[in-house]
Design a protein around this motif. Structure first.
Motif, PDB file in Angstrom:
ATOM      1  N   THR A 212       0.805  -1.229   0.000  1.00  0.00           N
ATOM      2  CA  THR A 212       0.000   0.000   0.000  1.00  0.00           C
ATOM      3  C   THR A 212       0.837   1.277   0.000  1.00  0.00           C
ATOM      4  O   THR A 212       0.278   2.360  -0.111  1.00  0.00           O
ATOM      5  CB  THR A 212      -0.946   0.036   1.213  1.00  0.00           C
ATOM      6  N   LYS A 213       2.152   1.162   0.114  1.00  0.00           N
ATOM      7  CA  LYS A 213       2.992   2.369   0.081  1.00  0.00           C
ATOM      8  C   LYS A 213       2.781   3.093  -1.246  1.00  0.00           C
ATOM      9  O   LYS A 213       2.831   2.489  -2.314  1.00  0.00           O
ATOM     10  CB  LYS A 213       4.468   2.008   0.260  1.00  0.00           C
ATOM     11  N   HIS A 214       2.497   4.394  -1.160  1.00  0.00           N
ATOM     12  CA  HIS A 214       2.219   5.221  -2.340  1.00  0.00           C
ATOM     13  C   HIS A 214       1.107   4.613  -3.198  1.00  0.00           C
ATOM     14  O   HIS A 214       1.174   4.619  -4.423  1.00  0.00           O
ATOM     15  CB  HIS A 214       3.478   5.424  -3.165  1.00  0.00           C
ATOM     16  N   ILE A 215       0.070   4.119  -2.513  1.00  0.00           N
ATOM     17  CA  ILE A 215      -1.084   3.578  -3.237  1.00  0.00           C
ATOM     18  C   ILE A 215      -1.741   4.671  -4.072  1.00  0.00           C
ATOM     19  O   ILE A 215      -2.376   4.409  -5.088  1.00  0.00           O
ATOM     20  CB  ILE A 215      -2.079   2.939  -2.236  1.00  0.00           C
ATOM     21  N   ILE A 216      -1.575   5.933  -3.630  1.00  0.00           N
ATOM     22  CA  ILE A 216      -1.945   7.086  -4.455  1.00  0.00           C
ATOM     23  C   ILE A 216      -0.654   7.699  -4.987  1.00  0.00           C
ATOM     24  O   ILE A 216       0.132   8.273  -4.234  1.00  0.00           O
ATOM     25  CB  ILE A 216      -2.745   8.131  -3.651  1.00  0.00           C
ATOM     26  N   ASN A 217      -0.443   7.522  -6.291  1.00  0.00           N
ATOM     27  CA  ASN A 217       0.771   8.035  -6.925  1.00  0.00           C
ATOM     28  C   ASN A 217       0.388   8.853  -8.155  1.00  0.00           C
ATOM     29  O   ASN A 217      -0.792   9.091  -8.424  1.00  0.00           O
ATOM     30  CB  ASN A 217       1.713   6.883  -7.286  1.00  0.00           C
ATOM     31  N   ALA A 218       1.376   9.277  -8.917  1.00  0.00           N
ATOM     32  CA  ALA A 218       1.106  10.148 -10.072  1.00  0.00           C
ATOM     33  C   ALA A 218       0.191   9.474 -11.087  1.00  0.00           C
ATOM     34  O   ALA A 218      -0.721  10.111 -11.634  1.00  0.00           O
ATOM     35  CB  ALA A 218       2.430  10.548 -10.731  1.00  0.00           C
ATOM     36  N   ASP A 219       0.420   8.179 -11.352  1.00  0.00           N
ATOM     37  CA  ASP A 219      -0.410   7.486 -12.339  1.00  0.00           C
ATOM     38  C   ASP A 219      -1.860   7.382 -11.876  1.00  0.00           C
ATOM     39  O   ASP A 219      -2.794   7.574 -12.668  1.00  0.00           O
ATOM     40  CB  ASP A 219       0.152   6.084 -12.597  1.00  0.00           C
ATOM     41  N   ARG A 220      -2.062   7.089 -10.610  1.00  0.00           N
ATOM     42  CA  ARG A 220      -3.433   6.918 -10.126  1.00  0.00           C
ATOM     43  C   ARG A 220      -4.151   8.251  -9.967  1.00  0.00           C
ATOM     44  O   ARG A 220      -5.368   8.319 -10.080  1.00  0.00           O
ATOM     45  CB  ARG A 220      -3.422   6.128  -8.814  1.00  0.00           C
ATOM     46  N   ILE A 221      -3.400   9.303  -9.715  1.00  0.00           N
ATOM     47  CA  ILE A 221      -4.020  10.628  -9.671  1.00  0.00           C
ATOM     48  C   ILE A 221      -4.667  10.957 -11.012  1.00  0.00           C
ATOM     49  O   ILE A 221      -5.726  11.586 -11.084  1.00  0.00           O
ATOM     50  CB  ILE A 221      -2.971  11.690  -9.275  1.00  0.00           C
ATOM     51  N   GLU A 222      -4.058  10.485 -12.089  1.00  0.00           N
ATOM     52  CA  GLU A 222      -4.601  10.742 -13.423  1.00  0.00           C
ATOM     53  C   GLU A 222      -5.942  10.046 -13.655  1.00  0.00           C
ATOM     54  O   GLU A 222      -6.684  10.409 -14.568  1.00  0.00           O
ATOM     55  CB  GLU A 222      -3.604  10.301 -14.492  1.00  0.00           C
ATOM     56  N   LEU A 223      -6.270   9.035 -12.843  1.00  0.00           N
ATOM     57  CA  LEU A 223      -7.541   8.329 -12.989  1.00  0.00           C
ATOM     58  C   LEU A 223      -8.711   9.132 -12.414  1.00  0.00           C
ATOM     59  O   LEU A 223      -9.870   8.903 -12.779  1.00  0.00           O
ATOM     60  CB  LEU A 223      -7.471   6.965 -12.283  1.00  0.00           C
ATOM     61  N   LEU A 224      -8.414  10.072 -11.516  1.00  0.00           N
ATOM     62  CA  LEU A 224      -9.456  10.839 -10.844  1.00  0.00           C
ATOM     63  C   LEU A 224     -10.005  11.927 -11.758  1.00  0.00           C
ATOM     64  O   LEU A 224      -9.345  12.363 -12.700  1.00  0.00           O
ATOM     65  CB  LEU A 224      -8.890  11.478  -9.573  1.00  0.00           C
ATOM     66  N   ASN A 225     -11.218  12.346 -11.457  1.00  0.00           N
ATOM     67  CA  ASN A 225     -11.750  13.497 -12.168  1.00  0.00           C
ATOM     68  C   ASN A 225     -10.916  14.735 -11.844  1.00  0.00           C
ATOM     69  O   ASN A 225     -10.384  14.867 -10.733  1.00  0.00           O
ATOM     70  CB  ASN A 225     -13.206  13.744 -11.788  1.00  0.00           C
ATOM     71  N   LYS A 226     -10.827  15.647 -12.795  1.00  0.00           N
ATOM     72  CA  LYS A 226     -10.079  16.866 -12.547  1.00  0.00           C
ATOM     73  C   LYS A 226     -10.714  17.628 -11.384  1.00  0.00           C
ATOM     74  O   LYS A 226     -11.931  17.744 -11.284  1.00  0.00           O
ATOM     75  CB  LYS A 226     -10.067  17.758 -13.792  1.00  0.00           C
ATOM     76  N   GLY A 227      -9.858  18.122 -10.501  1.00  0.00           N
ATOM     77  CA  GLY A 227     -10.353  18.852  -9.341  1.00  0.00           C
ATOM     78  C   GLY A 227     -10.762  17.976  -8.175  1.00  0.00           C
ATOM     79  O   GLY A 227     -11.348  18.463  -7.209  1.00  0.00           O
ATOM     80  N   ALA A 228     -10.427  16.697  -8.244  1.00  0.00           N
ATOM     81  CA  ALA A 228     -10.804  15.768  -7.171  1.00  0.00           C
ATOM     82  C   ALA A 228     -10.150  16.150  -5.847  1.00  0.00           C
ATOM     83  O   ALA A 228      -9.116  16.832  -5.815  1.00  0.00           O
ATOM     84  CB  ALA A 228     -10.415  14.347  -7.558  1.00  0.00           C
ATOM     85  N   LEU A 229     -10.775  15.688  -4.764  1.00  0.00           N
ATOM     86  CA  LEU A 229     -10.296  15.948  -3.406  1.00  0.00           C
ATOM     87  C   LEU A 229      -9.828  14.648  -2.780  1.00  0.00           C
ATOM     88  O   LEU A 229     -10.476  13.604  -2.939  1.00  0.00           O
ATOM     89  CB  LEU A 229     -11.409  16.573  -2.560  1.00  0.00           C
ATOM     90  N   ILE A 230      -8.717  14.693  -2.025  1.00  0.00           N
ATOM     91  CA  ILE A 230      -8.127  13.496  -1.425  1.00  0.00           C
ATOM     92  C   ILE A 230      -7.955  13.712   0.075  1.00  0.00           C
ATOM     93  O   ILE A 230      -7.442  14.747   0.501  1.00  0.00           O
ATOM     94  CB  ILE A 230      -6.759  13.174  -2.063  1.00  0.00           C
ATOM     95  N   VAL A 231      -8.366  12.716   0.871  1.00  0.00           N
ATOM     96  CA  VAL A 231      -8.242  12.769   2.329  1.00  0.00           C
ATOM     97  C   VAL A 231      -7.466  11.551   2.809  1.00  0.00           C
ATOM     98  O   VAL A 231      -7.736  10.420   2.398  1.00  0.00           O
ATOM     99  CB  VAL A 231      -9.634  12.782   3.003  1.00  0.00           C
TER     100      VAL A 231
END
Length: 532
Positions: A212-231
């Motif tokens: 799970t280390k860096h489960i949110i990375n640059a590639d996965r950020i691209e999967l989100l809608n633009k302007g998405a919020l992350i907590v």
């Protein structure tokens, strides 16, 4: 019954202290803020110890505590307790994994709302003498698509709150079954990428592991809608902070809220602090409510009370709930069962319906329930969340995920005088691993229905490939180029289906680059790295 003395060395709820003091057979001393040398001096007097995060129960402290039988941690994490030393000295370590569930879920959801409406930034602008109504125009969470990564207790509570605000919830958890997802009224994603694709908001509730280390990375950020919020109120390191900062600066991500950091306390030179107000921060406050602290204080007191007055063990993180006779009878099988469970976690389909364990031959005549629980613990431990999985709590965790556990014995003849077969069932799919003893040595003898023979400990790669010449040479060449030595190899062919399974034990672990090279090689169908 002789009086048992309990030391409370960190502040806990007064109700918890009173609960212990109400029992005449227990004597409670509250002595907080002890220096390490002071704790060492007085600990030999005590049978029980209650700590939070301030006191460190080192190996030196535990070995000096000649009367100590139990340590209670008011909270989830037990990093401040040397569990190996506790186990070696016969000390039960118990934590309180459920006490902060609501507090953490509420804090995470509060951060999501704060992001959506720019509350911290707007507050700061008022104090700075500005009236920035247009700058801090927010967005509604109603109607937005929320990805919940990790659907344990906290993730499920977050989802309830999101649904109350009109959000559509999609959830990913490798142990969440379709039936449980339906009961929670969430859409079930089969992969992290599927959950993130098209999401407007993301909340993380998984443990920090190599997977799970860096489960949110640059590639996965691209999967989100633009302007998405992350907590992230789970663990630092789940998010690649450099990639997150870059995505916020570019406007790809609308903002993020972090309660945890890769390094705690963080330093202001970390990339996330240069984000033009669009990343907001709190100092690891997820469990910091009066109610949560009250709950964990009462729970840890109840656990030590029950241990000393009834012999009960609740939420133990370092030992099974077994009497001495049973433990002696089944002890040799527990290590084998753990490895079978861990193998299933790595190889079998995620989000299964059930785990079933079948016993053949001599082992079927023993008390097998603890062996089954050990296999389940191995399965869940590989990537489980929110506290240590153990023989005491594994069944409850499985139930919360909708994972059914079945155990049976069989009179059918097997290829061995005794055999333990563990299977993951998902719909019509069944994935099998099995083990036995060759002489006195535990061995894994079946993977995916293929006969193999390999050790139950070490670093392995399991390769599924086309059944044709040259594949073994290809694998050997890749490993040799990376200077990784093969210590054992077991090859099993399925001529009817045209594939082979090769279990290769290595002297050192194969990293991601090795796995990628093997996966890309012609004829290789799948490669999985496993450490047992």
């Amino acid at each position: 019954m002789a009086t048992k003395r309990i030391l409370v060395s960190d502040p806990i709820s007064e109700k918890g202290v009173a609960l212990l003091a109400d029992h005449p057979e227990l004597e409670v001393d509250v002595n907080t803020g002890l220096a390490p040398e002071e704790l060492l001096k007085i600990i030999p007097q005590y049978d029980g110890l209650i700590v939070r995060s301030q006191t460190t129960a080192t190996a030196e402290v535990i070995e000096a505590a000649t009367k100590l039988k139990a340590i209670g941690r008011a909270g989830v994490g037990v990093d401040n307790i040397d569990r190996d030393a506790a186990t070696n000295n016969g000390v039960v370590v118990m934590n309180t994994p459920t006490g902060n569930t609501i507090s953490t879920a509420e804090h995470a959801f509060s951060l999501l709302l704060s992001l959506a409406r720019h509350i911290p930034q707007a507050h700061g602008s008022i104090l700075a003498g500005r009236w920035d109504r247009k700058k801090y125009q927010g967005t509604e969470v109603n109607g937005k698509r929320l990805a919940v990564i990790g659907m344990g207790r906290i993730g499920a509570e977050f989802a309830k709150r999101a649904q109350a605000f009109g959000m559509t919830v999609v959830a990913y958890d490798p142990f969440l079954s379709a039936a449980r997802a339906e009961a929670l009224k969430v859409e079930l994603a089969e992969t992290v990428d599927q959950a993130l694709t098209g999401a407007d908001c993301v909340t993380l509730h998984v443990p920090m592991t190599p997977d799970t280390k860096h489960i949110i990375n640059a590639d996965r950020i691209e999967l989100l809608n633009k302007g998405a919020l992350i907590v992230n109120c789970a663990r630092g390191g789940l998010i690649d902070e450099v990639a997150l900062a870059a995505a916020v600066k570019s406007g790809r991500i609308g903002g993020a809220a972090l309660d945890v950091f890769e390094n705690e306390p963080p330093t202001l030179d970390q990339a996330v602090f240069d984000s033009d107000e669009r990343i907001i921060f709190t100092p690891h406050l997820g469990a910091s409510t009066n109610e949560a602290q009250e709950n964990v204080g009462i729970q840890v007191a109840e656990q030590l009370r029950d241990f000393f007055t009834q012999g009960a063990i609740t939420n133990a993180v370092n030992m099974p709930s077994l009497d001495a006779k049973t433990a002696e009878e089944i002890g040799d099988y527990l290590e084998l069962a753990t490895s079978l469970g861990k193998l299933l976690s790595k190889l079998a389909p995620h989000q299964p319906d059930s785990l079933r364990v079948t016993y053949y031959g001599a082992v079927s005549e023993l008390e097998t329930s603890a062996i089954t629980r050990t296999a389940l613990t191995g399965y869940l431990t590989a990537s489980r969340q929110e506290g240590q999985v153990n023989l005491v709590n594994c069944a409850a965790i499985a139930k919360s995920m909708g994972l059914q556990i079945t155990e049976s014995t069989s009179a059918e003849e097997a290829d061995f005088t005794e055999l333990i077969k563990a299977e993951i069932v998902k719909g019509d799919e069944v994935y099998t691993v099995a083990g036995t003893f060759v002489g006195s040595a535990p061995r894994i003898v079946n993977i995916e229905g293929q006969a193999v023979e390999t050790a139950i400990k070490g670093n392995f790669i399991i390769v599924k490939n086309d059944d044709r010449p040259g594949i073994v040479g290809t694998v050997g060449t890749v490993l040799a180029d990376k200077e990784i030595n093969i210590s054992n190899m077991s090859l099993s062919r399925n001529k009817d289906l045209g594939y082979a399974v090769n279990v290769i034990q290595l002297d050192s672990a194969a990293d991601e680059s090795v796995i990628n090279l093997l996966t890309e090689a012609p004829g290789i169908l799948a490669v999985t790295a496993v450490e047992l």
